[in-house]
Design a protein around this motif. Structure first.
Motif, mmCIF file in Angstrom:
data_model
loop_
_atom_site.group_PDB
_atom_site.id
_atom_site.type_symbol
_atom_site.label_atom_id
_atom_site.label_comp_id
_atom_site.label_asym_id
_atom_site.label_seq_id
_atom_site.Cartn_x
_atom_site.Cartn_y
_atom_site.Cartn_z
ATOM 1 N N LYS A 1 0.834 -1.218 0.000
ATOM 2 C CA LYS A 1 0.000 0.000 0.000
ATOM 3 C C LYS A 1 0.860 1.256 0.000
ATOM 4 N N THR A 2 1.864 1.282 0.885
ATOM 5 C CA THR A 2 2.658 2.510 0.999
ATOM 6 C C THR A 2 3.500 2.742 -0.251
ATOM 7 N N ASN A 3 4.075 1.662 -0.774
ATOM 8 C CA ASN A 3 4.865 1.836 -2.002
ATOM 9 C C ASN A 3 4.003 2.285 -3.168
ATOM 10 N N ALA B 1 -1.665 8.321 6.180
ATOM 11 C CA ALA B 1 -2.767 8.101 7.118
ATOM 12 C C ALA B 1 -2.586 6.796 7.901
ATOM 13 N N ASP B 2 -1.373 6.259 7.882
ATOM 14 C CA ASP B 2 -1.057 5.145 8.789
ATOM 15 C C ASP B 2 -0.542 5.825 10.059
ATOM 16 N N LEU B 3 -1.503 6.261 10.883
ATOM 17 C CA LEU B 3 -1.183 7.264 11.910
ATOM 18 C C LEU B 3 -0.235 6.748 12.992
ATOM 19 N N ALA C 1 3.688 5.227 10.709
ATOM 20 C CA ALA C 1 3.860 5.979 9.464
ATOM 21 C C ALA C 1 5.192 5.639 8.815
ATOM 22 N N ASN C 2 5.212 5.546 7.506
ATOM 23 C CA ASN C 2 6.518 5.367 6.857
ATOM 24 C C ASN C 2 6.650 5.974 5.467
ATOM 25 N N VAL C 3 5.711 6.836 5.081
ATOM 26 C CA VAL C 3 5.868 7.567 3.817
ATOM 27 C C VAL C 3 7.156 8.395 3.853
ATOM 28 N N VAL D 1 -4.075 9.070 -0.325
ATOM 29 C CA VAL D 1 -4.081 8.798 1.114
ATOM 30 C C VAL D 1 -3.597 7.373 1.345
ATOM 31 N N ASP D 2 -2.473 7.228 2.025
ATOM 32 C CA ASP D 2 -1.932 5.896 2.339
ATOM 33 C C ASP D 2 -2.502 5.441 3.674
ATOM 34 N N THR D 3 -3.403 4.451 3.658
ATOM 35 C CA THR D 3 -4.045 4.053 4.911
ATOM 36 C C THR D 3 -3.247 2.945 5.610
HETATM 37 MG MG LIG Z 1 2.057 0.884 4.719
#
Ligand SMILES: [Mg+2]
Ligand SMILES: Nc1ncnc2c1ncn2[C@@H]1O[C@H](COP(=O)(O)OP(=O)(O)O)[C@@H](O)[C@H]1O
Length: 291
Positions: free
Chosen positions: A37-39, A60-62, A65-67, A139-141
């Motif tokens: 998801k994040t990638n 939004a991976d509160l 987080a790793n963006v 939005v990265d959940t």
């Molecule tokens: Mg992720």
């Protein structure tokens, strides 16, 4: 959470006329962790920015987080500071490649992973105050089917569910689509298959998910958006803390994500508010009033 965050009326700081442009919001989710998801979020956002779209990427991976890590950023402020009332959303923004704006979150603050439902809604509304001209927000959940994931998907116009070839990925994706449709009224979902090993695998995975959704959740429309191959270049880009679409633009994963971004770039911005929790809803209301 700071009372300000929940109670500020977005109309108290009217945007400039040029900012009334509606924003297309795309939530990237999937149920299971580790499916990419994040990638996908990071590379889709970088690709959209490269294609000239004014793009905002929200982590939004509160709680985990790793963006910021994937993009090699060291943000001064995060959403945790915003929630604590220590800064504004504008102060949280970091600039990335091609003018991409990033809203980083924090990792390791458990209270951020345990915000109340009203606080998630408060966060969604805070974006309406942003004085930036934007075309699209990605939005990265987080993984799972928690309130944060459901609220951010509900508040987006498009939900992209990422799956990979693991039985748990399909069952988790199904569980997520079911809860999104039954509890949040989401009736349309795009599917991206990630880490595929051959060109047909993506569609096979999509069809597997579509079959169960059709059988048990008749009212949800699934659309196949594309597949991203399993690609060591992507892993190499992760090690370099760069988006693969920037670091290795000719690689199989970068090309696949650029194709997905080209499709998403053609999605039209929302014409009117839907009447529930929605990102940038005040811009839509103001825009339609102004129009
Ligand atoms: Mg992720
Ligand atoms: N297409 C791909 N090819 C190779 N590795 C991938 C691919 N997509 C994701 N990965 C790897 O899988 C892991 C999980 O990816 P991530 O984007 O963090 O997943 P999620 O956000 O769903 O938890 C990372 O180590 C990432 O490098």
């Amino acid at each position: 959470m700071s009372p300000d965050l929940l109670h500020t009326s977005p109309r108290s700081t009217p945007a400039a006329v040029g900012d009334f442009h509606p924003v297309r919001v795309i939530a990237i989710t999937g149920g299971k962790g580790g499916v990419g998801k994040t990638n996908l979020s990071v590379n889709l956002a970088v690709s959209l920015a490269e294609q000239g779209k004014r793009t905002l990427l929200m982590d939004a991976d509160l709680g985990l987080a790793n963006v910021d890590v994937l993009l090699g950023l060291s943000p001064r402020h995060t959403l945790a500071d915003l929630v604590a009332g220590r800064c504004t959303l504008d102060e949280v923004l970091v600039e990335g490649p091609d003018g991409l704006l990033i809203v980083p979150a924090s990792s390791g603050f458990r209270h951020m992973a345990e915000l109340q439902p009203a606080e998630h809604v408060g966060l969604v509304h805070v974006f309406s105050e942003l004085q930036r001209a934007l075309d699209v927000m990605v939005v990265d959940t987080a993984a799972g089917i928690t309130d944060s994931v459901l609220t951010f998907c509900q508040a987006a116009q498009d939900t992209v569910v990422v799956v990979c070839d693991e039985p748990a990925s399909i069952t988790d994706a199904y569980a997520l689509v079911k809860v999104l449709s039954r509890e949040r009224g989401v009736d349309r979902v795009h599917v991206v298959a990630n880490m595929v090993r051959d060109p047909n695998e993506g569609r096979r995975l999509y069809e597997k998910l579509a079959r169960v959704c059709e059988r048990f959740l008749g009212d949800v429309a699934l659309h196949y958006l594309g597949a991203v191959p399993q690609d060591d270049w992507l892993r190499r880009a992760v090690q370099r803390q760069q988006a693969v679409v920037k670091a290795y633009p000719g690689s199989p994963s970068a090309r696949a994500i650029n194709d997905i971004a080209r499709l998403a770039a053609r999605w039209q911005p929302p014409a009117a508010a839907r009447g529930n929790v929605e990102f940038f809803v005040e811009r839509m209301i103001s825009g339609s009033v102004a129009a």
